[in-house]
Scaffold this active site. Sequence first.
Site, PDB file in Angstrom:
ATOM      1  N   HIS A 178      39.861  17.546 -14.115  1.00  0.00           N
ATOM      2  CA  HIS A 178      39.928  18.160 -15.452  1.00  0.00           C
ATOM      3  C   HIS A 178      38.894  17.567 -16.417  1.00  0.00           C
ATOM      4  O   HIS A 178      38.571  18.180 -17.423  1.00  0.00           O
ATOM      5  CB  HIS A 178      41.350  18.128 -16.023  1.00  0.00           C
ATOM      6  CG  HIS A 178      41.787  16.802 -16.561  1.00  0.00           C
ATOM      7  ND1 HIS A 178      42.277  15.801 -15.769  1.00  0.00           N
ATOM      8  CD2 HIS A 178      41.803  16.309 -17.824  1.00  0.00           C
ATOM      9  CE1 HIS A 178      42.585  14.759 -16.521  1.00  0.00           C
ATOM     10  NE2 HIS A 178      42.302  15.037 -17.776  1.00  0.00           N
ATOM     11  N   GLU A 216      43.023   3.924 -22.357  1.00  0.00           N
ATOM     12  CA  GLU A 216      44.155   4.722 -22.817  1.00  0.00           C
ATOM     13  C   GLU A 216      45.170   3.820 -23.489  1.00  0.00           C
ATOM     14  O   GLU A 216      45.366   2.672 -23.073  1.00  0.00           O
ATOM     15  CB  GLU A 216      44.836   5.411 -21.638  1.00  0.00           C
ATOM     16  CG  GLU A 216      43.946   6.391 -20.916  1.00  0.00           C
ATOM     17  CD  GLU A 216      44.705   7.088 -19.803  1.00  0.00           C
ATOM     18  OE1 GLU A 216      45.150   8.213 -20.026  1.00  0.00           O
ATOM     19  OE2 GLU A 216      44.867   6.484 -18.734  1.00  0.00           O
ATOM     20  N   HIS A 240      37.565  10.885 -12.252  1.00  0.00           N
ATOM     21  CA  HIS A 240      37.027  11.167 -13.593  1.00  0.00           C
ATOM     22  C   HIS A 240      35.787  10.322 -13.908  1.00  0.00           C
ATOM     23  O   HIS A 240      34.752  10.850 -14.330  1.00  0.00           O
ATOM     24  CB  HIS A 240      38.085  10.908 -14.665  1.00  0.00           C
ATOM     25  CG  HIS A 240      39.396  11.598 -14.399  1.00  0.00           C
ATOM     26  ND1 HIS A 240      39.474  12.853 -13.853  1.00  0.00           N
ATOM     27  CD2 HIS A 240      40.684  11.207 -14.606  1.00  0.00           C
ATOM     28  CE1 HIS A 240      40.753  13.210 -13.739  1.00  0.00           C
ATOM     29  NE2 HIS A 240      41.501  12.211 -14.182  1.00  0.00           N
ATOM     30  N   LYS A 330      45.134   1.078 -18.847  1.00  0.00           N
ATOM     31  CA  LYS A 330      46.283   1.611 -19.586  1.00  0.00           C
ATOM     32  C   LYS A 330      46.721   0.562 -20.602  1.00  0.00           C
ATOM     33  O   LYS A 330      46.455  -0.620 -20.431  1.00  0.00           O
ATOM     34  CB  LYS A 330      47.452   1.861 -18.639  1.00  0.00           C
ATOM     35  CG  LYS A 330      47.152   2.842 -17.521  1.00  0.00           C
ATOM     36  CD  LYS A 330      47.597   4.226 -17.880  1.00  0.00           C
ATOM     37  CE  LYS A 330      47.422   5.208 -16.759  1.00  0.00           C
ATOM     38  NZ  LYS A 330      47.230   6.559 -17.198  1.00  0.00           N
TER      39      LYS A 330
HETATM   40  C1  BG6 Z   1      44.940  11.713 -15.028  1.00  0.00           C
HETATM   41  C2  BG6 Z   1      45.475  10.364 -14.634  1.00  0.00           C
HETATM   42  O1  BG6 Z   1      44.157  12.250 -13.988  1.00  0.00           O
HETATM   43  O2  BG6 Z   1      44.124  11.580 -16.189  1.00  0.00           O
HETATM   44  C3  BG6 Z   1      46.278   9.776 -15.772  1.00  0.00           C
HETATM   45  O3  BG6 Z   1      46.302  10.504 -13.489  1.00  0.00           O
HETATM   46  C4  BG6 Z   1      45.461   9.744 -17.039  1.00  0.00           C
HETATM   47  O4  BG6 Z   1      46.746   8.479 -15.426  1.00  0.00           O
HETATM   48  C5  BG6 Z   1      44.828  11.102 -17.321  1.00  0.00           C
HETATM   49  O5  BG6 Z   1      46.316   9.366 -18.104  1.00  0.00           O
HETATM   50  C6  BG6 Z   1      43.826  11.007 -18.461  1.00  0.00           C
HETATM   51  O6  BG6 Z   1      43.414  12.302 -18.833  1.00  0.00           O
HETATM   52  P1  BG6 Z   1      42.943  12.592 -20.330  1.00  0.00           P
HETATM   53  O7  BG6 Z   1      42.450  13.995 -20.302  1.00  0.00           O
HETATM   54  O8  BG6 Z   1      44.152  12.407 -21.192  1.00  0.00           O
HETATM   55  O9  BG6 Z   1      41.870  11.595 -20.633  1.00  0.00           O
END
Ligand code: BG6
Length: 481
Positions: A178, A216, A240, A330
């Site tokens: 994503h 995060e 990512h 995290k």
């Molecule tokens: C997910 C992870 O793929 O991406 C999560 O499994 C993470 O642990 C998340 O929190 C972060 O996505 P975004 O779009 O909130 O940065």
Amino acid sequence: MVSRIIQVPSFDLVVFGATGDLAQRKIFPALYGRLLAGQMPSNAKVIGIARQDISTNKFRMLVRKSLDVYFQLSSVSDKLINSFLQCFVYVSVDANSDKNWDLVRSELRPDKIRAFYLSVAPELFDKLAAKIFAKGLSTENSRIVVEKPLGSNEKSAKALNGMLRNYFKEGQIYRIDHYLGKETVQNLMALRFSNVLFEPLWNSKFIDHVQITVSEKIGVQGRGAYYNKTGALKDMVQNHIMQLLCLTAMEPPSQFVSDLVRDEKLKVIKSLGTVSELDIVTGQYWENSSENFFRDVGDQNTKVESYVALKVSVNNLRWSGTPFYLRTGKKMRDQVSEIAIIFKEISHSIFDDQKAKARNKLIIRLQPNDGITLKTNIKDPGLGGMRITSVPLDMTFAEALDINRYKVANAYERLIMDVIRGDQTLFMRGDEVEEAWKWIDNISRQISSNQIPDRYASYSSGPESSDLLLDRDGRKWRSIK
Ligand code: BG6
């Protein structure tokens, strides 16, 4: 500025796991977002599938609820929502049983694009793909959509790809990351490849180092069991952060078409150097004896990391000598996702003021406040000699382009529409995923055999050892705020 809507053909979207979290949180709100934007074809159909035995009406109520929660519907007319809900039907299917598959078939229309979205646990991918094939549901015009975790190492990723290719051609397989649907990630490509300014400087001659940060504030949030098998490296870096690294480091493809872009990304992954033990830092957050990572994952002895930092080399002509520092964690001080390009000092300064030597920095920020900032040195205004100061040339797009709308929307809107129109540019190809795992596997082996994660205070910038990783090279992480 108004976004341009490219119409997509009508479609049948079959969502497996339709009562689950991903469907409710992301997929249905994304479709609604496209309806509001005028992109959802009026006769599109969404066939929700899950094990629960519920009626289509009950399912529509669930969809409605997901919009209430995740799209904040207050200002939207009931009429519009009701017409949206009419697109949805529900069939109860168990992946382990042959029951009701004929009902799924009877909902599918022969002349429409078909997309099968496996929004389920990966253990079910195999069974569902086999059933879709065996029940004759897939056509030349079908696509299958899967999402991480796409394996847990190179071997399992290869097995997964092999399994999917038993039933679908590579051109029909859409592997979602994503992050690739995020606005600024695509902007990185636009910035690099449509401006004369950056590309000549985009190499080790001018760039001192690159920092990629995804920090995060949230913890593992009820996903303790999953996270305890995964950890930050596999949860965030393999996918990512790897994608951000690839788009930052890749050569320009000759055209912006899916396989050419993906070929270039693959070359970057293949150029990544082996990461030595000294260049890996792991950590686990700790607030107090009752609030901590161990409790959150339900394992007092866990060695899994909630934080990882790496020093990485890209061994090719463009990047040799320019390290890429990656970190993600995290329960960090703040939520920050950014790519920071730190340029070298000017080779000779004509000014006495040492500040004239401050490095230019290009910060590509994904969230929050997506935008691009270029730190530039200028004269400090006013009298008092030639004093130099560093100021941000701020290209925060939200205001300039009125893209606040995209903050409400999610990356899935773009990605689902790309699935329908058959554009794989923003999806990972099988070989990319396998190669990324191969590189990660080596780091993962080192972590499990050599590393005891350092403790870091919850809501801090991570373990002290991660500062040392850069200190050692005379560099510093950008502050997380
Ligand atoms: C997910 C992870 O793929 O991406 C999560 O499994 C993470 O642990 C998340 O929190 C972060 O996505 P975004 O779009 O909130 O940065």
